[in-house]
Design an enzyme around this catalytic site. Structure first.
Site, PDB file in Angstrom:
ATOM      1  N   HIS A 115       0.855  -1.189   0.000  1.00 30.76           N
ATOM      2  CA  HIS A 115       0.000   0.000   0.000  1.00 30.76           C
ATOM      3  C   HIS A 115       0.889   1.237   0.000  1.00 30.76           C
ATOM      4  O   HIS A 115       2.035   1.178   0.433  1.00 30.76           O
ATOM      5  CB  HIS A 115      -0.896   0.012   1.239  1.00 30.76           C
ATOM      6  CG  HIS A 115      -1.804  -1.159   1.316  1.00 30.76           C
ATOM      7  ND1 HIS A 115      -3.022  -1.203   0.684  1.00 30.76           N
ATOM      8  CD2 HIS A 115      -1.671  -2.361   1.940  1.00 30.76           C
ATOM      9  CE1 HIS A 115      -3.599  -2.369   0.917  1.00 30.76           C
ATOM     10  NE2 HIS A 115      -2.802  -3.093   1.669  1.00 30.76           N
ATOM     11  N   GLY A 142      10.513 -20.973   9.744  1.00 31.29           N
ATOM     12  CA  GLY A 142       9.205 -20.674  10.292  1.00 31.29           C
ATOM     13  C   GLY A 142       9.017 -19.224  10.709  1.00 31.29           C
ATOM     14  O   GLY A 142       9.919 -18.597  11.251  1.00 31.29           O
ATOM     15  N   ALA A 160      14.573 -18.702  10.669  1.00 33.16           N
ATOM     16  CA  ALA A 160      13.240 -18.527  11.243  1.00 33.16           C
ATOM     17  C   ALA A 160      13.045 -17.106  11.757  1.00 33.16           C
ATOM     18  O   ALA A 160      13.969 -16.498  12.301  1.00 33.16           O
ATOM     19  CB  ALA A 160      13.023 -19.528  12.374  1.00 33.16           C
TER      20      ALA A 160
END
Length: 186
Positions: A115, A142, A160
């Site tokens: 945006h 993750g 991660a």
């Protein structure tokens, strides 16, 4: 350019109106297919058939665990031997292209959507997008977030919890917020 569709504007990375009728219908179709995928017990053949309808390109031997969410689905391209673990979200307002032998851990989010940063523009409602490219043999740890316009090179591991805001080269381990190269791989 007059007459340019909102879909074309979206895929060109220009400001576009996401409430466009065609785009809304495309998102509804993707949500229907994702819901079907997410409610399917683990029947690899059935799930693969759904993914072939949902995604723009599917390689051989792909496996996406549920729940999986996406905006359009048709702008996601995955190569052979692709695995995405539980609770991944791909906002594919632009192309998300993923190579062969890519493993994605749980809770990874890949965003092609963005945006305007200037509030006065943002509150008018336009959206923008930029493609995301992930090379071959990549592992994304993750909870990582891959931001719009990013390319991750082949043979790279993303640690991660990383927030990838800039391109990451091939053959490295990269981690952190913002994600940065930790070491090169041989």
């Amino acid at each position: 350019m007059a007459g340019k569709t909102q879909l074309k504007r979206m895929l060109n990375g220009e400001m576009y109106n996401s409430s466009d009728e065609l785009l809304a219908a495309m998102r509804a179709n993707a949500r229907r297919l994702a819901e079907e995928l997410n409610s399917t017990l683990y029947d690899k053949e059935k799930r693969t058939a759904i993914l072939q309808k949902l995604l723009g390109k599917c390689g051989e031997n792909i496996d996406i665990q549920s729940p999986f969410l996406c905006d359009y689905g048709c702008h996601i391209e995955v190569g052979d031997n692709f695995y995405a673990n539980f609770n991944c979200i791909f906002l594919d307002c632009n192309y998300i292209r993923i190579g062969n032998n890519v493993f994605i851990a749980p809770n990874v989010q890949i965003y092609a959507a963005q945006h305007p940063v200037i509030a006065a523009e943002r509150i008018k409602g336009p959206e923008m997008s930029a493609p995301v490219t992930i090379g071959d043999n990549v592992w994304i740890g993750g909870g990582s977030i891959i931001c719009p316009g990013v390319t991750i090179g082949s043979n790279t591991t993303i640690g991660a919890g990383s927030v990838v805001v800039k391109n990451i080269p091939a053959n490295v381990v990269a981690a952190g917020n913002p994600c940065r190269v930790i070491r090169e791989l041989q």
